[in-house]
Design an enzyme around this catalytic site. Sequence first.
Site, PDB file in Angstrom:
ATOM      1  N   SER A  13       0.994  -1.027   0.013  1.00 19.72           N
ATOM      2  CA  SER A  13       0.059   0.057  -0.061  1.00 19.72           C
ATOM      3  C   SER A  13       0.783   1.103   0.163  1.00 19.72           C
ATOM      4  O   SER A  13       1.840   1.216  -0.900  1.00 19.72           O
ATOM      5  CB  SER A  13      -0.785   0.151   1.084  1.00 19.72           C
ATOM      6  OG  SER A  13      -2.076   0.984   1.147  1.00 19.72           O
ATOM      7  N   HIS A  40      -2.419  -0.996  -3.410  1.00 23.55           N
ATOM      8  CA  HIS A  40      -3.574  -0.024  -3.082  1.00 23.55           C
ATOM      9  C   HIS A  40      -3.257   1.064  -4.056  1.00 23.55           C
ATOM     10  O   HIS A  40      -2.519   1.878  -3.697  1.00 23.55           O
ATOM     11  CB  HIS A  40      -3.610   0.178  -1.682  1.00 23.55           C
ATOM     12  CG  HIS A  40      -4.144  -0.978  -1.010  1.00 23.55           C
ATOM     13  ND1 HIS A  40      -4.101  -1.027   0.624  1.00 23.55           N
ATOM     14  CD2 HIS A  40      -4.745  -2.176  -1.327  1.00 23.55           C
ATOM     15  CE1 HIS A  40      -4.437  -2.231   0.906  1.00 23.55           C
ATOM     16  NE2 HIS A  40      -4.791  -3.029  -0.110  1.00 23.55           N
ATOM     17  N   ASP A 133      -4.534  -4.777   5.661  1.00 18.08           N
ATOM     18  CA  ASP A 133      -5.040  -5.609   4.578  1.00 18.08           C
ATOM     19  C   ASP A 133      -3.855  -6.657   4.342  1.00 18.08           C
ATOM     20  O   ASP A 133      -2.823  -6.201   4.262  1.00 18.08           O
ATOM     21  CB  ASP A 133      -5.218  -4.789   3.312  1.00 18.08           C
ATOM     22  CG  ASP A 133      -5.941  -5.630   2.220  1.00 18.08           C
ATOM     23  OD1 ASP A 133      -6.599  -6.638   2.542  1.00 18.08           O
ATOM     24  OD2 ASP A 133      -5.843  -5.190   1.275  1.00 18.08           O
TER      25      ASP A 133
END
Length: 188
Positions: A13, A40, A133
């Site tokens: 991310s 992401h 995540d």
Amino acid sequence: MNREIHSVVMGASAGGIEAVSAILSDLRLELRAPIVIVVHMPSAKDSQLATLLQSKCRRPMIEVEDKQSLDPGHVYLAPPDYHVLVEDEVSLALSSDEQVNYSRPSIDVLFETAADVFAEHALGIILTGANKDGAKGLSEIIRAGGHGLVQEPSEAHCRAMPEAAIAACPTAKVMNLMEISQYLNDRI
């Protein structure tokens, strides 16, 4: 148990583009296992991330399309605003289901489906990021007998994602980016 690696899934991310680029630029051309990556990103429909990462990687880089074949030696990137699922040992699928951990694509979704399909032959890698995540998905890979690597949090741009993965997966190996590249070059 034969734990040869047949597929690599990687998630990142915040700060992830630099981390993924560093790993891809160090990979040998002869690697066999396909690599599927979730980074992401905002849901812009015209992402240039695949083009950017291709410039860092000597292996073919493909932005995943629905029912994409999963071929040895290729690198696959999740498109903006779609989850990527490993359907079986030779194909990927896209989904527009609800966000998971405020994310679509979600690292957990990719990793959980990789655990279901590849079990002990899956390798999950969690890199820098600012949420959790991937922690649940990496634990599913390890529970299925697969391999887990986590970027050293002190090296990460954002340490929350690696720290969540380490907390969920205490048996995962913690490495810096250079060590992760070397692990891949030695094992896949």
